[in-house]
Design a protein around this motif. Sequence first.
Motif: not given
Length: 210
Positions: A172-201
């Motif tokens: 679980l991550t929060n879009s308003k987080a700071i530090g490492k949590e924000k980095i993880i959240h932003d990286c997840l958001s950039k790498s989502i693949n809606n066609q296959f309903k997954i992330y490019d992990y």
Amino acid sequence: MKFFLQVILAASLVLITNHSFLMADTNNFCADKWPNDSKLREDCQNQQIEAHNELFSMAKKKGLVKNGALSAGSVGSDEEKTFNRCMSKWKNTQFKTYDYKMVVDCIKQKFESYKKQAPTNDKTIGIEGYCTNKWPNDSKLSEDCQNQMIEARLELYSLAEKEGLVKNGSLLTNSKAIGKEKIIHDCLSKSINNQFKIYDYKMVVDCIKK
């Protein structure tokens, strides 16, 4: 009874012998992971012991334990190669042990979980669908892709767990987080693949490590 698995690595073979004495190296591994929290350190030790025993039990069921030793080579059945790959991935050379919990999770991911990433049994979505679409004419590269995605997902959860972002098995991550949590959240958001309903992990982990 507590057990320790003595690790013997030679070329492409992973050989483990079961010894009935305290898992000193695993205790050191947990002490290094949680130096300032005795409760989490104890939980880590218990989890490692349970995972160690589960690993040996799983290997025994697959016929990989003979004369008290677990032997898994990189050449053999798909199941044997999975044990070899996961054990090689999560060995800890500093403490001469494995992260047994991650080894077991890795094996289970390969055998079971990647097909359950999608909400249905439809193989056109999830990790399998993503990799099949990426390598439609090469089953070997498609399989390698699936292995890399599974391993990257495990690594992502390991990174997130260190930040306290994994609860009840969910990240679980929060879009308003700071530090490492924000980095993880932003990286997840950039790498989502809606066609296959997954992330490019793999991309997620590479993004976090930058």
